[in-house]
Design a protein around this motif. Structure first.
Motif, PDB file in Angstrom:
ATOM      1  N   MET A   1       0.838  -1.206   0.000  1.00  0.00           N
ATOM      2  CA  MET A   1       0.000   0.000   0.000  1.00  0.00           C
ATOM      3  C   MET A   1       0.870   1.252   0.000  1.00  0.00           C
ATOM      4  O   MET A   1       0.652   2.173  -0.789  1.00  0.00           O
ATOM      5  CB  MET A   1      -0.888   0.024   1.261  1.00  0.00           C
ATOM      6  N   GLY A   4       2.701   1.535  -3.350  1.00  0.00           N
ATOM      7  CA  GLY A   4       1.779   1.983  -4.401  1.00  0.00           C
ATOM      8  C   GLY A   4       1.464   3.462  -4.255  1.00  0.00           C
ATOM      9  O   GLY A   4       1.470   4.220  -5.234  1.00  0.00           O
ATOM     10  N   VAL A  49      -6.435  -3.438  -8.489  1.00  0.00           N
ATOM     11  CA  VAL A  49      -5.331  -4.285  -7.999  1.00  0.00           C
ATOM     12  C   VAL A  49      -5.349  -4.327  -6.465  1.00  0.00           C
ATOM     13  O   VAL A  49      -5.235  -5.393  -5.851  1.00  0.00           O
ATOM     14  CB  VAL A  49      -3.979  -3.755  -8.521  1.00  0.00           C
ATOM     15  N   LEU A  50      -5.520  -3.156  -5.837  1.00  0.00           N
ATOM     16  CA  LEU A  50      -5.535  -3.113  -4.371  1.00  0.00           C
ATOM     17  C   LEU A  50      -6.729  -3.889  -3.810  1.00  0.00           C
ATOM     18  O   LEU A  50      -6.624  -4.554  -2.787  1.00  0.00           O
ATOM     19  CB  LEU A  50      -5.577  -1.661  -3.876  1.00  0.00           C
ATOM     20  N   ILE A  52      -8.292  -6.487  -5.184  1.00  0.00           N
ATOM     21  CA  ILE A  52      -8.049  -7.933  -5.320  1.00  0.00           C
ATOM     22  C   ILE A  52      -7.057  -8.385  -4.247  1.00  0.00           C
ATOM     23  O   ILE A  52      -7.237  -9.396  -3.573  1.00  0.00           O
ATOM     24  CB  ILE A  52      -7.534  -8.253  -6.740  1.00  0.00           C
ATOM     25  N   TYR A  53      -6.012  -7.578  -4.056  1.00  0.00           N
ATOM     26  CA  TYR A  53      -5.000  -7.884  -3.050  1.00  0.00           C
ATOM     27  C   TYR A  53      -5.645  -7.974  -1.662  1.00  0.00           C
ATOM     28  O   TYR A  53      -5.393  -8.903  -0.887  1.00  0.00           O
ATOM     29  CB  TYR A  53      -3.932  -6.787  -3.078  1.00  0.00           C
ATOM     30  N   GLY A  54      -6.548  -7.009  -1.346  1.00  0.00           N
ATOM     31  CA  GLY A  54      -7.218  -6.997  -0.042  1.00  0.00           C
ATOM     32  C   GLY A  54      -8.165  -8.177   0.116  1.00  0.00           C
ATOM     33  O   GLY A  54      -8.195  -8.822   1.168  1.00  0.00           O
ATOM     34  N   ARG A  56      -7.995 -11.048  -1.210  1.00  0.00           N
ATOM     35  CA  ARG A  56      -7.269 -12.312  -1.044  1.00  0.00           C
ATOM     36  C   ARG A  56      -6.855 -12.553   0.397  1.00  0.00           C
ATOM     37  O   ARG A  56      -6.600 -13.679   0.795  1.00  0.00           O
ATOM     38  CB  ARG A  56      -6.037 -12.311  -1.937  1.00  0.00           C
ATOM     39  N   MET A  57      -6.752 -11.477   1.200  1.00  0.00           N
ATOM     40  CA  MET A  57      -6.358 -11.654   2.604  1.00  0.00           C
ATOM     41  C   MET A  57      -7.545 -12.028   3.489  1.00  0.00           C
ATOM     42  O   MET A  57      -7.372 -12.451   4.621  1.00  0.00           O
ATOM     43  CB  MET A  57      -5.724 -10.358   3.128  1.00  0.00           C
TER      44      MET A  57
END
Ligand code: CUA
Length: 285
Positions: A1, A4, A49-50, A52-54, A56-57
């Motif tokens: 984060m 980015g 992108v952020l 999807i990244y979040g 996934r957690m």
């Protein structure tokens, strides 16, 4: 984060520099390109992108606790915490305003509230989770370091929202087992005449209508369980230290310590009665 955000910031600064140096009349097509590209396309890509990244957690946070994990039900009250250790095959152990955990083991919290929304948060151990009336939310944590931490309510819930805290003690497993055994046992008998007099005052003034002391006939469930209140690090849900003076202050001027509290003040008791009551409560180790 942070990485980015740094890249985006540098790009915006670069564009600002470019805009300042641009000669009048040069904007034209390039401006349209920058507005559509920098204002719509790039943010859409970066945020996607952020996101999807979040996302996934998230499964890790919502995962089922491993079989045999410690489960603790915590209810947000106004303004304190009802804590119940739900032990496999045993009767639950109830306490209040304090949580102790074994280090290095996952623990599942089951959270709810009878009236307003609170949020359960132990900042050094993990994220916060809402406590919602009529629903049971879950939170999985695994403390990795021995120590004493401060848990708080992270959702405004009324007058004394800021006075709704609890210590969290992460202990070695054997110390934890010992502590839990002690919490499971009924209350100690008063060890001296003053504490015994305090117990009489406790019953004479109607305290058992709201409080439970396991091993006596006090079976109230409106207020915190006091069976081992003397062993806790704080009283009044993290607002006062646990010592006789604090007990006296609490009983005599409850509303001054915690505005809006449901427990009435017992200012009509004389100093001797208050001292004996404090001595009794302090003896409930
Ligand atoms: Cu409970 Cu804020």
């Amino acid at each position: 984060m942070t990485g980015g955000a740094a890249v985006v910031w540098l790009a915006v600064m670069g564009l600002a520099w470019y805009a300042v140096r641009m000669r009048p009349g040069e904007e034209g097509r390039r401006a349209a390109f920058l507005i559509i590209g920098g204002g719509a396309v790039v943010p859409t890509i970066v945020l996607a992108v952020l996101l999807i990244y979040g996302l996934r957690m998230m499964p890790a946070l919502l995962a089922e606790a491993p079989e045999g994990s410690l489960r603790i039900a915590v209810t947000g009250e106004q303004w304190w915490w009802r804590v119940r250790y739900e032990l496999p095959g045993g009767t639950p152990v109830e306490l209040a305003n304090e949580i102790r955990l074994p280090v290095g083991e996952p623990v599942e919290f089951l959270l709810d509230s009878p009236d307003v929304i609170h949020a359960f948060w132990i900042p050094p151990l993990g994220g916060k989770m809402d406590m919602i009336p009529g629903r049971r939310t879950r939170l999985l944590l695994e403390p990795t370091r021995v120590g004493t931490y401060r848990g708080v309510c992270a959702e405004y819930c009324g007058t004394s929202h800021a006075l709704m805290a609890f210590p969290v003690v992460v202990m070695e497993k054997r110390d934890f087992v010992q502590w839990l055994d002690a919490q499971r046992s009924p209350a100690a008998e008063p060890r001296d005449a003053r504490a015994a007099a305090g117990r009489d005052r406790f019953f004479a003034n109607g305290c058992p209508a709201c409080h439970t002391v396991v091993g006596t006939s006090a079976r109230g469930v409106i207020g915190p369980d006091l069976t081992h209140v003397g062993s806790r690090l704080t009283i009044g849900a993290g607002t006062l230290p646990n010592d006789p003076d604090a007990f006296i202050r609490w009983i005599e001027r409850t509303e001054d310590v915690k505005p809006g509290v449901h427990m009435p003040a017992f200012g009509m008791l004389d100093p001797t009665e208050l001292e004996s009551l404090a001595s009794y409560l302090e003896s409930l180790k």
